[in-house]
Design a protein around this motif. Structure first.
Motif, PDB file in Angstrom:
ATOM      1  N   HIS A 125      40.003  34.962  33.065  1.00 25.14           N
ATOM      2  CA  HIS A 125      40.735  34.151  32.075  1.00 25.14           C
ATOM      3  C   HIS A 125      41.905  34.951  31.489  1.00 25.14           C
ATOM      4  O   HIS A 125      42.155  34.942  30.284  1.00 25.14           O
ATOM      5  CB  HIS A 125      39.791  33.671  30.973  1.00 25.14           C
ATOM      6  N   TYR A 126      42.629  35.603  32.361  1.00 28.96           N
ATOM      7  CA  TYR A 126      43.619  36.595  31.953  1.00 28.96           C
ATOM      8  C   TYR A 126      44.800  35.959  31.229  1.00 28.96           C
ATOM      9  O   TYR A 126      45.453  36.607  30.412  1.00 28.96           O
ATOM     10  CB  TYR A 126      44.090  37.341  33.202  1.00 28.96           C
ATOM     11  N   ASP A 127      45.080  34.690  31.540  1.00 31.03           N
ATOM     12  CA  ASP A 127      46.221  34.020  30.923  1.00 31.03           C
ATOM     13  C   ASP A 127      45.822  33.081  29.794  1.00 31.03           C
ATOM     14  O   ASP A 127      46.670  32.674  28.997  1.00 31.03           O
ATOM     15  CB  ASP A 127      47.023  33.241  31.968  1.00 31.03           C
ATOM     16  N   SER A 128      44.561  32.711  29.702  1.00 31.50           N
ATOM     17  CA  SER A 128      44.167  31.676  28.744  1.00 31.50           C
ATOM     18  C   SER A 128      43.476  32.219  27.504  1.00 31.50           C
ATOM     19  O   SER A 128      43.371  31.513  26.498  1.00 31.50           O
ATOM     20  CB  SER A 128      43.243  30.654  29.427  1.00 31.50           C
ATOM     21  N   PRO A 162      43.948  35.130  24.886  1.00 36.05           N
ATOM     22  CA  PRO A 162      44.963  36.146  24.571  1.00 36.05           C
ATOM     23  C   PRO A 162      44.411  37.535  24.300  1.00 36.05           C
ATOM     24  O   PRO A 162      45.156  38.521  24.367  1.00 36.05           O
ATOM     25  CB  PRO A 162      45.653  35.581  23.324  1.00 36.05           C
ATOM     26  N   ARG A 208      43.828  40.458  28.056  1.00 41.56           N
ATOM     27  CA  ARG A 208      44.783  41.377  28.691  1.00 41.56           C
ATOM     28  C   ARG A 208      44.920  42.684  27.895  1.00 41.56           C
ATOM     29  O   ARG A 208      44.802  43.775  28.492  1.00 41.56           O
ATOM     30  CB  ARG A 208      46.135  40.690  28.874  1.00 41.56           C
ATOM     31  N   CYS A 258      42.225  41.422  38.009  1.00 42.37           N
ATOM     32  CA  CYS A 258      42.210  40.348  37.017  1.00 42.37           C
ATOM     33  C   CYS A 258      42.737  39.043  37.607  1.00 42.37           C
ATOM     34  O   CYS A 258      43.565  39.062  38.524  1.00 42.37           O
ATOM     35  CB  CYS A 258      43.067  40.733  35.813  1.00 42.37           C
ATOM     36  N   ASP A 294      44.178  35.006  36.522  1.00 44.43           N
ATOM     37  CA  ASP A 294      44.486  33.870  35.661  1.00 44.43           C
ATOM     38  C   ASP A 294      43.528  32.729  35.984  1.00 44.43           C
ATOM     39  O   ASP A 294      42.896  32.704  37.062  1.00 44.43           O
ATOM     40  CB  ASP A 294      45.922  33.388  35.911  1.00 44.43           C
ATOM     41  N   ASP A 295      43.437  31.751  35.098  1.00 47.50           N
ATOM     42  CA  ASP A 295      42.606  30.582  35.373  1.00 47.50           C
ATOM     43  C   ASP A 295      43.120  29.871  36.627  1.00 47.50           C
ATOM     44  O   ASP A 295      44.327  29.640  36.771  1.00 47.50           O
ATOM     45  CB  ASP A 295      42.625  29.619  34.190  1.00 47.50           C
ATOM     46  N   LYS A 308      50.077  30.507  38.936  1.00 45.75           N
ATOM     47  CA  LYS A 308      49.152  31.471  38.372  1.00 45.75           C
ATOM     48  C   LYS A 308      49.186  32.777  39.169  1.00 45.75           C
ATOM     49  O   LYS A 308      49.658  32.807  40.312  1.00 45.75           O
ATOM     50  CB  LYS A 308      47.739  30.899  38.344  1.00 45.75           C
ATOM     51  N   TYR A 312      46.178  40.271  39.201  1.00 51.63           N
ATOM     52  CA  TYR A 312      46.761  41.509  38.682  1.00 51.63           C
ATOM     53  C   TYR A 312      45.844  42.678  39.002  1.00 51.63           C
ATOM     54  O   TYR A 312      44.617  42.542  38.985  1.00 51.63           O
ATOM     55  CB  TYR A 312      46.968  41.428  37.165  1.00 51.63           C
ATOM     56  N   ARG A 333      51.387  42.704  39.427  1.00 54.58           N
ATOM     57  CA  ARG A 333      51.070  41.301  39.704  1.00 54.58           C
ATOM     58  C   ARG A 333      50.963  41.086  41.205  1.00 54.58           C
ATOM     59  O   ARG A 333      51.786  41.583  41.982  1.00 54.58           O
ATOM     60  CB  ARG A 333      52.137  40.369  39.124  1.00 54.58           C
TER      61      ARG A 333
END
Length: 259
Positions: free
Chosen positions: A184-187, A189, A192, A209, A211-212, A233, A236, A249
């Motif tokens: 859940h790296y982007d959702s 906060p 990260r 890592c 992202d969703d 998305k 990482y 990335r």
């Protein structure tokens, strides 16, 4: 992917079906066309990775991290029916629902582990010896996969809200993969910056890592591909450089969608 992000494959693996893990921050979504939960492209990719063909794929759903909630197992069963999979749940509450848990696990094509409390999952699995069973399944070629807690569990550790609303590190996961894992790296906060701190101070090793909507594919312990069911998305790799963390990335390959 670069060689610096990968380790050597497990030498005990079967040549025909190498040990495979798909670690994700996705895989299913609420309110499909005919069901309350629908399998998204990452679950279908886990089945594709298993090589099952000529019959209905066998998928085991493991809901330990949410206490084997019966209502969600029923929704997953409906999603599997629509997808054309044969799904069985593995329950450990209040007791295992198979006389021979290892035999049941080893006859699957895919194990899909639900998110929730990774700390509780690890404790309950170890009480029942499921940690060792999962390692044998992985080495035998059963695809291990899952979302969130069902991703972190295969690594050295990661970040979790298992202990309360404040994120904390977990460092005693199963360690099949010699990295940390950030979900859940982007959702979320808080994840990260905490991953960066934990890698920088050495609490976590190099950490992979998602992202969703993104998954990471491992053959043995090699990271071979990032894949996504949602456009835009990323994945990482966070490494330690001196006393700081550096993030690279990885652009995922977009999977054929079921949306």
């Amino acid at each position: 992917m670069t060689a610096s992000t990968a380790a050597h494959a497990d030498p005990t693996a079967s040549a025909a079906r190498p040990p495979t893990i798909l670690a994700t921050s996705g895989g299913h979504r609420a309110w499909g066309a005919r069901t309350m939960v629908e399998f998204d492209a990452l679950v279908h990719h886990a089945v594709d990775l298993s090589g099952a063909h000529g019959r209905r794929p066998r998928v085991m759903y493991v809901g330990t991290a949410i206490g084997d909630a019966e209502h969600f197992a029923a929704r997953m069963a409906e999603a599997a029916r629509v997808a054309g999979f044969d799904l069985v749940p593995l329950n450990l509450f209040p007791r295992p629902n198979f006389d021979d848990v290892e035999a049941a696990v080893l006859e699957q094509d895919v194990i899909w582990v639900m998110g929730g409390s990774v700390a509780n999952l690890l404790a309950v699995w170890r009480v029942h010896g499921l940690d060792d069973i999962m390692r044998r399944a992985w080495r035998s070629g059963v695809v291990l996969s899952g979302v969130s807690a069902g991703s972190i569990c295969w690594f050295e550790g990661g970040t979790t809200d298992s202990f309360g609303p404040e994120l904390r590190p977990v460092t005693d996961a199963l360690g099949f993969l010699p990295y940390g894992n950030g979900v859940h790296y982007d959702s979320d906060p808080g994840r990260r910056p905490l991953i960066h701190d934990l890698v920088a101070n050495g609490t976590l090793p190099t950490t992979h890592c998602t992202d969703d909507g993104v998954g990471l594919v491992y053959r043995g312990t090699d990271l071979v591909e990032a894949v996504a069911e949602v456009p835009g998305k990323g994945a990482y790799v966070v490494t330690r450089e001196g006393d700081a963390a550096a993030e690279e990335r990885l652009e995922p390959r977009r999977l054929p969608g079921v949306r």
